[in-house]
Design a protein around this motif. Structure first.
Motif, short mmCIF file in Angstrom:
data_model
loop_
_atom_site.label_atom_id
_atom_site.label_comp_id
_atom_site.label_asym_id
_atom_site.label_seq_id
_atom_site.Cartn_x
_atom_site.Cartn_y
_atom_site.Cartn_z
N THR A 131 0.84 -1.20 0.00
CA THR A 131 0.00 0.00 0.00
C THR A 131 0.87 1.25 0.00
O THR A 131 0.44 2.32 -0.43
N LEU A 132 2.11 1.12 0.49
CA LEU A 132 3.10 2.18 0.47
C LEU A 132 4.41 1.60 -0.06
O LEU A 132 4.64 0.39 0.05
N PRO A 133 5.27 2.43 -0.62
CA PRO A 133 6.56 1.92 -1.09
C PRO A 133 7.35 1.27 0.05
O PRO A 133 7.31 1.73 1.20
N TYR A 134 8.07 0.22 -0.29
CA TYR A 134 8.97 -0.42 0.67
C TYR A 134 10.32 0.27 0.60
O TYR A 134 10.88 0.47 -0.50
N CYS A 135 10.89 0.60 1.73
CA CYS A 135 12.22 1.20 1.79
C CYS A 135 13.05 0.42 2.81
O CYS A 135 12.60 0.20 3.93
N TYR A 179 6.63 11.35 -1.87
CA TYR A 179 7.12 11.61 -3.22
C TYR A 179 7.35 10.31 -3.99
O TYR A 179 7.21 10.28 -5.22
N LEU A 180 7.72 9.25 -3.29
CA LEU A 180 7.84 7.95 -3.95
C LEU A 180 6.47 7.46 -4.42
O LEU A 180 6.35 6.86 -5.50
N GLU A 181 5.44 7.73 -3.62
CA GLU A 181 4.08 7.36 -4.03
C GLU A 181 3.68 8.11 -5.30
O GLU A 181 3.11 7.53 -6.23
#
Length: 217
Positions: A141-145, A200-202
């Motif tokens: 649901t959100l970027p993995y970091c 910003y990645l989203e």
């Protein structure tokens, strides 16, 4: 009386110092940075100066954050304009890589897409991706970091794979379904970390998804 009781009494009886103004004028307290004593009025001035310095520091941080966000917003705008102007699959990939490398200083970018248009099977963007990774992308649901350890995505960066220590994985979607993933890699272990902000990645994922879905149709 205990110190807490004195403080509680003075907080609840502010008229005390009006009734005993001479006490305020003659009261002395220790200087916060030296061994001498000073008047309570001078001590209050020092406290206000310290608080003012703290507020100035906070204001400086907020201004710095604002300037950094403005700069990132301008970069995102340039990327969006470039993606809109791109008319082919290769043009979209070139624009994405160019802006991420030159504007955002991301040294390694890899894209994988689940769809395989005819005649493009030899491109790395359409290389086989495991069912496990595709299922993982569906859950994002959100970027993995974070670390590259344990991810097959670490091999996507080619010869640099052995040196990439942190990554961001962004699922790309079209109409709700996952169509692929963007992987950003860095040799810096702290470039992409677990608790970092991802807004910003989203947005990057949304723009890339729309541009790639358009040219793949």
């Amino acid at each position: 009386m205990k110190a807490e009781e004195v403080a509680h009494y003075l907080q609840n009886n502010p008229q005390f110092f009006e009734l005993h103004a001479d006490l305020v004028a003659n009261m002395v307290v220790p200087h916060p940075h030296s061994g001498r004593t000073i008047s309570i009025t001078e001590r209050q001035m020092l406290a206000l100066r310290d608080k003012n310095r703290q507020l100035e520091g906070k204001m400086g941080e907020l201004l710095q954050f604002g300037e950094e966000n403005d700069e990132i917003s301008q970069k995102m705008h340039r990327l969006a304009v470039g993606m809109i102007a791109a008319r082919s699959f290769q043009a979209v990939l070139h624009t994405l890589n160019l802006h991420l490398r030159d504007d955002f200083d991301v040294p390694h970018v890899a894209v994988r897409l689940w769809r395989h248009p005819e005649g493009n099977d030899d491109l790395p963007e359409f290389a086989e991706v495991s069912q496990e990774l595709q299922a993982f992308a569906e859950t994002l649901t959100l970027p993995y970091c974070g670390s590259t350890s344990g991810f097959e995505t670490s091999s996507w960066f080619g010869e640099a794979s052995l040196h990439v220590r942190s990554q961001a994985l962004i699922a790309m979607r079209d109409g709700g379904g996952t169509i692929g993933m963007i992987a950003l890699g860095s040799e810096d272990l702290e470039r992409f970390y677990t608790q970092m902000g991802t807004i910003y990645l989203e947005r990057l994922g949304e723009m890339a998804s729309a541009a790639l879905a358009r040219v793949l149709r």
